[in-house]
Design an enzyme around this catalytic site. Structure first.
Site, PDB file in Angstrom:
ATOM      1  N   HIS A   1       0.828  -1.208   0.000  1.00  0.00           N
ATOM      2  CA  HIS A   1       0.000   0.000   0.000  1.00  0.00           C
ATOM      3  C   HIS A   1       0.862   1.257   0.000  1.00  0.00           C
ATOM      4  CE1 HIS A   1      -4.097  -1.773   1.396  1.00  0.00           C
ATOM      5  NE2 HIS A   1      -4.010  -1.664   0.094  1.00  0.00           N
TER       6      HIS A   1
ATOM      7  N   CYS B   1       2.433 -12.725   4.016  1.00  0.00           N
ATOM      8  CA  CYS B   1       3.078 -12.572   5.325  1.00  0.00           C
ATOM      9  C   CYS B   1       2.846 -13.837   6.163  1.00  0.00           C
ATOM     10  CB  CYS B   1       2.508 -11.359   6.039  1.00  0.00           C
ATOM     11  SG  CYS B   1       3.084 -11.186   7.744  1.00  0.00           S
TER      12      CYS B   1
ATOM     13  N   HIS C   1     -10.831  -4.593   3.206  1.00  0.00           N
ATOM     14  CA  HIS C   1      -9.368  -4.706   3.154  1.00  0.00           C
ATOM     15  C   HIS C   1      -8.988  -6.052   2.530  1.00  0.00           C
ATOM     16  CE1 HIS C   1      -5.175  -4.894   4.457  1.00  0.00           C
ATOM     17  NE2 HIS C   1      -5.254  -3.579   4.663  1.00  0.00           N
TER      18      HIS C   1
ATOM     19  N   GLU D   1      -6.591  -8.069   3.048  1.00  0.00           N
ATOM     20  CA  GLU D   1      -6.200  -9.102   4.019  1.00  0.00           C
ATOM     21  C   GLU D   1      -7.432  -9.816   4.561  1.00  0.00           C
ATOM     22  OE1 GLU D   1      -4.679  -9.189   8.551  1.00  0.00           O
ATOM     23  OE2 GLU D   1      -3.387  -8.003   7.206  1.00  0.00           O
TER      24      GLU D   1
ATOM     25  N   THR E   1      -4.349  -8.133  11.072  1.00  0.00           N
ATOM     26  CA  THR E   1      -3.036  -8.029  11.724  1.00  0.00           C
ATOM     27  C   THR E   1      -2.640  -6.594  12.042  1.00  0.00           C
ATOM     28  OG1 THR E   1      -1.922  -8.013   9.573  1.00  0.00           O
ATOM     29  CG2 THR E   1      -2.202 -10.155  10.656  1.00  0.00           C
TER      30      THR E   1
ATOM     31  N   CYS F   1      -0.376  -8.407  14.499  1.00  0.00           N
ATOM     32  CA  CYS F   1       1.065  -8.605  14.311  1.00  0.00           C
ATOM     33  C   CYS F   1       1.828  -7.873  15.411  1.00  0.00           C
ATOM     34  CB  CYS F   1       1.480  -8.097  12.936  1.00  0.00           C
ATOM     35  SG  CYS F   1       3.253  -8.174  12.644  1.00  0.00           S
TER      36      CYS F   1
ATOM     37  N   SER G   1      -4.050   0.710   5.568  1.00  0.00           N
ATOM     38  CA  SER G   1      -4.795   0.542   6.816  1.00  0.00           C
ATOM     39  C   SER G   1      -3.923   0.815   8.032  1.00  0.00           C
ATOM     40  CB  SER G   1      -5.355  -0.885   6.882  1.00  0.00           C
ATOM     41  OG  SER G   1      -5.957  -1.112   8.130  1.00  0.00           O
ATOM     42  N   ASN G   2      -2.712   0.239   8.062  1.00  0.00           N
ATOM     43  CA  ASN G   2      -1.884   0.415   9.255  1.00  0.00           C
ATOM     44  C   ASN G   2      -1.414   1.855   9.404  1.00  0.00           C
ATOM     45  OD1 ASN G   2       1.175   0.590   8.321  1.00  0.00           O
ATOM     46  ND2 ASN G   2       0.202  -0.949   7.019  1.00  0.00           N
TER      47      ASN G   2
END
Length: 655
Positions: free
Chosen positions: A41, A95, A123, A125, A161, A189, A218-219
Site C-alpha cells: 500500500h 506474510c 481490506h 487481508e 493483523t 502482528c 490501513s496500518n
C-alpha cells in the site's frame, strides 16, 4: 526545531519479505511477472516496481504463462486453486503471520466453529482470510457490528493483523457474550503493536506528528488515529513534497513515524528535508514555497473553514484568503455551506492582496466566470439548449442565472402563450436557448419560447405522422366558443363542432365540456395542409335512438326526467338519452290546464311508452296509462295485502 523518529517505523517483516522476494524475481526474470493487486500500500513503491517490469493486475483472467506474486496481504483459497488450474507459477509472499491466520480459520471452520474476523471488510487481508473459511465469516469493524451478531454455539475470533489493541479488546468483550464456547486469538502482528506503541509514546511528547505512508494503507491510517489521541497537530503525508513547511515552522518538537508499507528511501527524504536545514534555511524554503500572486490572478486553493457568511481558503501564500458570500456565486440565495466543505478544492480570483487585516480578498464567482463564459459561448455556437434558473421578475422580463452567469429573458421570449404574471417563474429552472450572446459586452439573452416552439413542432410532426380517420384519441379541452370546443391533441388543436358534442340539442358547448377536461374524441376529418382536424365527441358513444330501440318496446313503463315544459305537454328524457313527448292529455285522468301545474323541470317520473315512430324518431309517453297499469297491478296486490290505492300525486312524486 527538534526532530524525533519513532523507534519502530517503516517496513514490517512481512512487507520487507514481499519486497525482497519481488526484487529477486525481477532480477532473475525470464518471463512476465505479475502482482495480483498492488504489491504494497504505497503508490510510489508500486510505481518503482512497475518501472522495473512488475505488472499489477486485479484479475487472474488477465494472466497467462507467467509468474504470479501473491502480495503480503494474501488471497483466498479459491484464488490459489484458480492459479493452479491455469498452471501459473506462484511466488507466494503472503506474510507468515497472515498465513497462520488462514490455517487457523480453515481448521476451526472445519470443526464447526463460526468464524468472526475483527477488521475492515473491504481490506484485501480480510477478504483473503474470509476465503479460507468458505466466505462464511462475520466481519466486525465497530461496536454496532458486534452488537448485531446473533447468538451462536461455538465461535472462533481472529483479527486483522494491523488492528489496534484497544479496538480488538473492546470488541472481544462484546463478542464473548455471543456464544456458548468462544475461542479468541489475538492475531494482531507484534510489529504492528510495537509500531503503534512507539507512535503513542512519541506523539505524547511532541508538538506535531508527521505520519508517512499511503493514503489507503490501513496500518498507516491507524497510526494517524493513535497520534490524534495524544497530539493536536498530526499530518499524514505520502512524500516529502507534501510537507507543510509553513505550518511546521511554528513547532519546536516534531515526531516522525511511518506505516508498514513505507519504503526506507521515502522516510529518509522526509527526515533529510526536516533535519538538514537550519532555521534560516527553513524560512527561505518556506518563502520559496509561497505562491507568487498578483491582483487578477486565478488560483487553486483549499477550503480551510466555512461559515454562514464566508469561506477561508489556503492559497499557499503567506496569508490565507477570504471569499465573502457575495463573491461565492451570482445566485444571491446560495449559502456558503451549500457549496463548499473543509478540504474542498476551489478556484479563486485575486481581488485584493490585503483587506487591511492581512487577508487576501478572493472571489470564486469571478474565477468561475472565465470558465463559464467560455462554456456558454460554446453552447451558443453549437445552438444547444441550456438550463437557467429564474432569479427575479424585472422590467421587461426575467433575470436568470445560466452556468453561474447572469442573463436576461425578455417577457416576449418566456413562452409561446401569453403570461400575465411573470412572478410565477421565480425560482424555477427553465430549459432555454441562447438567442443573443456578446462576450465582450457580457450580454446573454435567452428564450424559453424557442424551446417550446421546437417541442411543439416535434409534437405536430409526430401527431400528423400517426393520426388517422375514425381514430379515437384522448385530448384536453383548451377553449370554448359559441360554435364548438377546441381540443389539444398534443401539439395540434382539433375542433369539436357544437353539433358533434352530443346526440341531444346543445345550447352552448359549456353545457357538455369544460376547459381543462380530458375527453375521448373521434377523428372525423383531416386537412394537413390547412392544419385542421375535425373531431366528434358524440361519435364515441352509441347513438341514443339505437340504444333505445334495443332496450325499450311499446307498453314498457320506464323512468325519465322532465327536461322541458310547454303548454301542450312535457318533454321527458329517458335513460338511453332520447326525449319523448308527454302530451298534456296523458299526464292525468283529471283535467289540468298546463303541464307546469303538476310537473317541474328536473323531476323524475315513471311513464309508459305508448307510441314509437321509428322513421320520425318520435316517442309518445303517458303517465295516465302508466298509472292505470300500476293500479291494475296494485288492485291485485290490494286483494292480497289490503294496501291503499296509488293516486296521480303518488305516481308523479314517487321519485
Amino acid at each position: 526545531m527538534e526532530i524525533i523518529i519513532a523507534d519502530n517505523a517503516g517496513f514490517c517483516f512481512g512487507v520487507k519479505r514481499a519486497v525482497d522476494m519481488t526484487n529477486t524475481e525481477l532480477i532473475n526474470a525470464n518471463k512476465n511477472i505479475y502482482s495480483l493487486g498492488p504489491l504494497i500500500h504505497n503508490q510510489q513503491a508500486v510505481e518503482r516496481f512497475e518501472k522495473s517490469g512488475l505488472k499489477t493486475v486485479d484479475d487472474i483472467k488477465e494472466i497467462n504463462n507467467s509468474k504470479v506474486i501473491i502480495r503480503s496481504h494474501g488471497v483466498s483459497k479459491n484464488i490459489i486453486n484458480e492459479i493452479n488450474q491455469k498452471d501459473l507459477e506462484i511466488v507466494d509472499s503472503t506474510c507468515p503471520y497472515v498465513k497462520s491466520v488462514h490455517k487457523r480459520v480453515e481448521e476451526y471452520e472445519n470443526q464447526g466453529y463460526n468464524i468472526i474476523i475483527i477488521g475492515d471488510s473491504n481490506h484485501p487481508e480480510i477478504i483473503g482470510i474470509n476465503g479460507w473459511c468458505n466466505n462464511k465469516a462475520f466481519i466486525v469493524s465497530s461496536l454496532e457490528d458486534a452488537e448485531k451478531l446473533p447468538m451462536m454455539d461455538k465461535i472462533c475470533v481472529v483479527s486483522q493483523t494491523t488492528n489496534t489493541q484497544e479496538k480488538f479488546e473492546t470488541l472481544c468483550e462484546i463478542i464473548k457474550e455471543k456464544g456458548n464456547e468462544v475461542k479468541i486469538f489475538n492475531t494482531i502482528c507484534n510489529a504492528t503493536n510495537l509500531r503503534q506503541e512507539s507512535c503513542k509514546k512519541l506523539s505524547s511528547q511532541v508538538d506535531a506528528m508527521i505520519i508517512i505512508g499511503g493514503y489507503h494503507s490501513s496500518n498507516t491510517k491507524k497510526l494517524v488515529e493513535v497520534s490524534k489521541k495524544y497530539c493536536k497537530n498530526v499530518y499524514h503525508i505520502e512524500t516529502s513534497k507534501e510537507l507543510p513547511l509553513q505550518t511546521l515552522s511554528k513547532f519546536n518538537k516534531i515526531g516522525i513515524t511511518a506505516g508498514a508499507s513505507t519504503p526506507d528511501w521515502i522516510i529518509k527524504e522526509v527526515v533529510e528535508t526536516m533535519d538538514n536545514i537550519n532555521n534560516n534555511e527553513m524560512m527561505e524554503a518556506i518563502e520559496s514555497s509561497f505562491t507568487k500572486i498578483r491582483r487578477g490572478d486565478v488560483l487553486k486553493g483549499e477550503v480551510i473553514y466555512v461559515t454562514n457568511n464566508e469561506v477561508m481558503v489556503n492559497i499557499n501564500y503567506r496569508s490565507d484568503g477570504i471569499v465573502t458570500r457575495e463573491e461565492l456565486s451570482n445566485d444571491p440565495e446560495v449559502k456558503p455551506k451549500d457549496l463548499y466543505k473543509v478540504g474542498d478544492e476551489i478556484n479563486v480570483f485575486v481581488v485584493k492582496l490585503d483587506d487591511g487585516e492581512g487577508n487576501v480578498v478572493l472571489s470564486a464567482k469571478r474565477a468561475n466566470d472565465f470558465k463559464n463564459w467560455d462554456e456558454i459561448e460554446a453552447i451558443f455556437n453549437n445552438k444547444e439548449r441550456v438550463e437557467c434558473k429564474v432569479l427575479n421578475n424585472i422590467k421587461g422580463g426575467l433575470s436568470v442565472l445560466v452556468n453561474g452567469v447572469n442573463g436576461f429573458m425578455p417577457a416576449s421570449q418566456v413562452s409561446t402563450n401569453f403570461v400575465s404574471d411573470l412572478n410565477v417563474y421565480k425560482g424555477k429552472a427553465l430549459i432555454s436557448k441562447i438567442i443573443d450572446f456578446d462576450k465582450e459586452k457580457r450580454r446573454i439573452i435567452l428564450s424559453r419560447k424557442e424551446v417550446e416552439k421546437e417541442e411543439l413542432n416535434n409534437k405536430k410532426k409526430e401527431l400528423w405522422a400517426n393520426i388517422e380517420l375514425d381514430q379515437v384519441i384522448e385530448g384536453v379541452v383548451q377553449r370554448l366558443t359559441d360554435f364548438g370546443a377546441f381540443v389539444d391533441l398534443g401539439g395540434v388543436d382539433g375542433l369539436i363542432h357544437i353539433s358533434d358534442l352530443s346526440w341531444n340539442r346543445v345550447k352552448h358547448p359549456s353545457n357538455v365540456v369544460k376547459e381543462g377536461q380530458k375527453v375521448l374524441v373521434k377523428v372525423l376529418a383531416l386537412d394537413k395542409d390547412k392544419n385542421r382536424i375535425s373531431l366528434g365527441l358524440k361519435q364515441t358513444v352509441e347513438e341514443p335512438w339505437s340504444l333505445f330501440s334495443k332496450n325499450v318496446n311499446v307498453g314498457d313503463i320506464v323512468e325519465g326526467t322532465v327536461v322541458n315544459l310547454l303548454d301542450f305537454g312535457a318533454f321527458v328524457r329517458l335513460n338511453e338519452g332520447v326525449d319523448g313527448l308527454l302530451h298534456v292529455s296523458q299526464i292525468s285522468k283529471d283535467h289540468i290546464n298546463k303541464p307546469s301545474d303538476v310537473l317541474k323541470v328536473g323531476q323524475k317520473i315513471n311513464v309508459k311508452v305508448i307510441d314509437i315512430d321509428t322513421e320520425e324518431k318520435k316517442i309518445g309517453l303517458s303517465i295516465k296509462e302508466a298509472l292505470e297499469s300500476t293500479e291494475s297491478e296494485e288492485s291485485v296486490s290490494n286483494v292480497i295485502n289490503e294496501e291503499p290505492e296509488i293516486t296521480i300525486g303518488d305516481m308523479i312524486d314517487k321519485n
